[in-house]
Design an enzyme around this catalytic site. Structure first.
Site: not given
Ligand code: F6P
Length: 545
Positions: A212, A218, A272-273, A358, A389, A507
């Site tokens: 987004k 990452e 995002g979620r 979250e 198990h 972060k």
């Molecule tokens: O760090 C949490 C978060 O902001 C989530 O809510 C989101 O799904 C994820 O990081 C990824 O964010 P982006 O789509 O901006 O890379």
């Protein structure tokens, strides 16, 4: 809503009622109420919810729904669907429901306004672009830079830009084609992307960069690795053919070299979620086809309609939410387990874990006051058969109360296959064992000294969700069901389920540590633990060069 939650008459009535219910065992409730299944189950579309194996009676349901009514669930759901800015800390509307909003018959979907502007035309335009793009890739009209057909889709994203689409793509594996693989990369540990790239031919690989913000560390790190991999193998000019993106950050996607025709928008009113029904579903669309995705949206929309219109006591997400509140707050249950009895649903717990934790892992109310009740539970889980198990021991005999959701599909597709006999026998048996338990008197031929070890206390609650079959429509319903469950709980607890400030501090600190770990800057003043860990890393790194 101004009265503190614990002081409301509804909360206090539930408190008193919980003391009564705490003294009852579900095996007695079942013995005394032969219609429990009929009384405490409901169906919507392709989803059946059996909530009879809970520590509840008709009074409990009445008191819980009274709490939901008093907390304004009815008005809150209206506000969400209508585009009101209910995410007050970010001043945003919450409109994942608009992503799957559709008209009845041939009629267009009703408008959804944010700041007076209808968001539906943009959503429908994006869907038609996704359809066209995916059809070109799947038919081979869209090729890699050398003219080779795309055979590998690699999605790079994290959090909601990873867990939702990965879960859905895996759940719909039966809809995937053998000649088009899909893989998901989220971890900045190179091992993951290296493992994936080993299985791919650069000339036939399309990366979907899902972010987004297009600034998540990452994701940008993995995207840079993928970019270099393509440029090294095929040249810099190949980037345009081998990358698509889903993002709100068009400046960054352009700088990366992705042409506008392969960039799909996100909107600030999709968290995002909650984004799996947005263009974040691109890898699912590419892998499973647009029709399957469209059915997923239709299923999610059907659950939205149910949630929006069904009275609170016959409302599936509301009921799941209330049962969660019942155990979290009146029985002090610390966690809840998500247990899919279906290989293809094995990633569901990870998706729900983010959606729930979250959203409702919050310590202050909307007004910024510390919460006085328990809020979102620890959500964990795993494939039911494997988990039986491993951690089921604790579910059955530990003193902790962990309510469970068992999820299964009655068939894997259009056919019934015999493997479900064993699968579902275990699923149903576990709910029965958790509910009934086994007394010492029922243990025959067991030496007295072993009896305490072999007694099952029972009285452990579970919900069972049965999908008619594992198809995109039912899956869409399931996804929306949990989204709305979490929403209702947030309303009851009075927290903002749609921000996630709690992920920010780590972060920021990582950003300031990274140059020190890279050896570019001195560490600066830090606590002795962090300094010691950094020193250990630098020493190991120094020793290896
Ligand atoms: O760090 C949490 C978060 O902001 C989530 O809510 C989101 O799904 C994820 O990081 C990824 O964010 P982006 O789509 O901006 O890379």
């Amino acid at each position: 809503m101004n009265v503190p939650l614990k002081d409301t008459a509804e909360w206090q009535a539930l408190n008193a009622h919980a003391k009564v219910m705490a003294g009852k065992h579900m095996r007695d409730l079942f013995a005394g109420e032969p219609n429990r299944f009929a009384d405490f189950s409901m169906r919507d579309g392709q989803v059946l919810l059996d909530y009879s194996k809970n520590r509840i009676g008709a009074d409990t349901v009445r008191l819980l729904t009274a709490l939901a009514a008093a907390r304004g669930v009815d008005a809150a759901r209206k506000d969400m669907f209508s585009g009101k800015k209910i995410n007050t800390t970010e001043h945003r509307a919450v409109l994942h429901t608009a992503l799957r909003n559709r008209g009845v018959g041939a009629a267009p979907p009703h408008p959804v306004l944010v700041d007076g502007i209808d968001v539906m035309p943009d959503i429908l335009h994006t869907l038609s672009r996704l359809r066209e793009f995916s059809e070109r890739v799947r038919s081979g009209t869209w090729t890699g830079s050398t003219g080779k057909k795309i055979q590998h889709i690699v999605n790079i994203g994290i959090g909601g830009s990873h867990l939702g689409p990965m879960f859905v793509a895996d759940a719909l594996k039966g809809y995937q084609r053998a000649d088009l693989s899909v893989a998901f990369v989220s971890n900045p540990d190179r091992a993951q992307i290296d493992d994936v790239l080993k299985t791919c031919d650069p000339a036939a690989t399309l990366f979907t960069i899902a972010s987004k913000t297009f600034s998540t560390a990452e994701t940008t790190a993995n995207a840079a690795i993928a970019r270099a991999w393509i440029a090294n193998a095929l040249g810099e000019q190949a980037i345009a053919n081998h990358f698509a993106a889903v993002s709100t950050n068009h400046h960054a996607t352009t700088e990366f070299g992705i042409p506008a025709e392969s960039v799909f928008p996100m909107w600030d009113w999709v968290g995002g979620r909650y984004s799996v029904c947005s263009a974040i579903g691109l890898p699912v669309i590419l892998a499973c086809g647009f029709e399957a995705f469209d059915q997923l949206l239709a299923g999610a929309h059907a659950m939205d309609r149910h949630f929006e219109t069904a009275p609170l006591e016959y409302n599936m997400p509301v009921m799941l939410a209330l049962l969660g509140v019942w155990y979290a707050d009146f029985f002090d249950a610390p966690a809840t387990a998500i247990l899919p009895y279906d290989h293809r649903l094995r990633l569901l717990p990870f998706h729900i874990q983010q959606v729930d934790m979250e959203s409702n892992g919050k310590g202050v109310t909307l007004a910024g006051q510390p919460v006085e009740t328990n809020t979102g539970p620890i959500v964990f889980g795993g494939g039911g058969s494997d988990s039986q198990h491993s951690f089921f021991q604790l579910l059955h005999q530990s003193p902790r109360l962990i309510p469970c959701d068992f999820i299964a599909a009655l068939s894997s597709g259009d056919d019934f296959d015999d493997s479900r006999d064993l699968l579902l026998a275990n699923c149903f048996a576990q709910t029965e064992a958790l509910m009934k338990g086994r007394t010492a008197a029922e243990l025959h031929g067991v030496p007295d000294n072993l009896k305490p070890h072999r007694v099952f206390p029972g009285n452990r609650p579970s919900n069972t969700l049965l999908l008619d079959s594992l198809n995109p429509f039912a899956l869409g319903q399931l996804i929306a069901l949990y989204e709305h469950k979490v929403f209702v709980q947030g309303v009851i607890w009075g927290v903002n389920s749609f921000d996630q400030w709690g992920v920010e501090l780590g972060k920021e600190l990582a950003k300031s540590l990274q140059p020190a770990l890279a050896g570019e800057t001195p560490l600066g003043p830090r606590d002795s633990s962090t300094a010691g860990l950094v020193a250990a890393y630098l020493e190991a790194k120094g020793a290896s060069v």
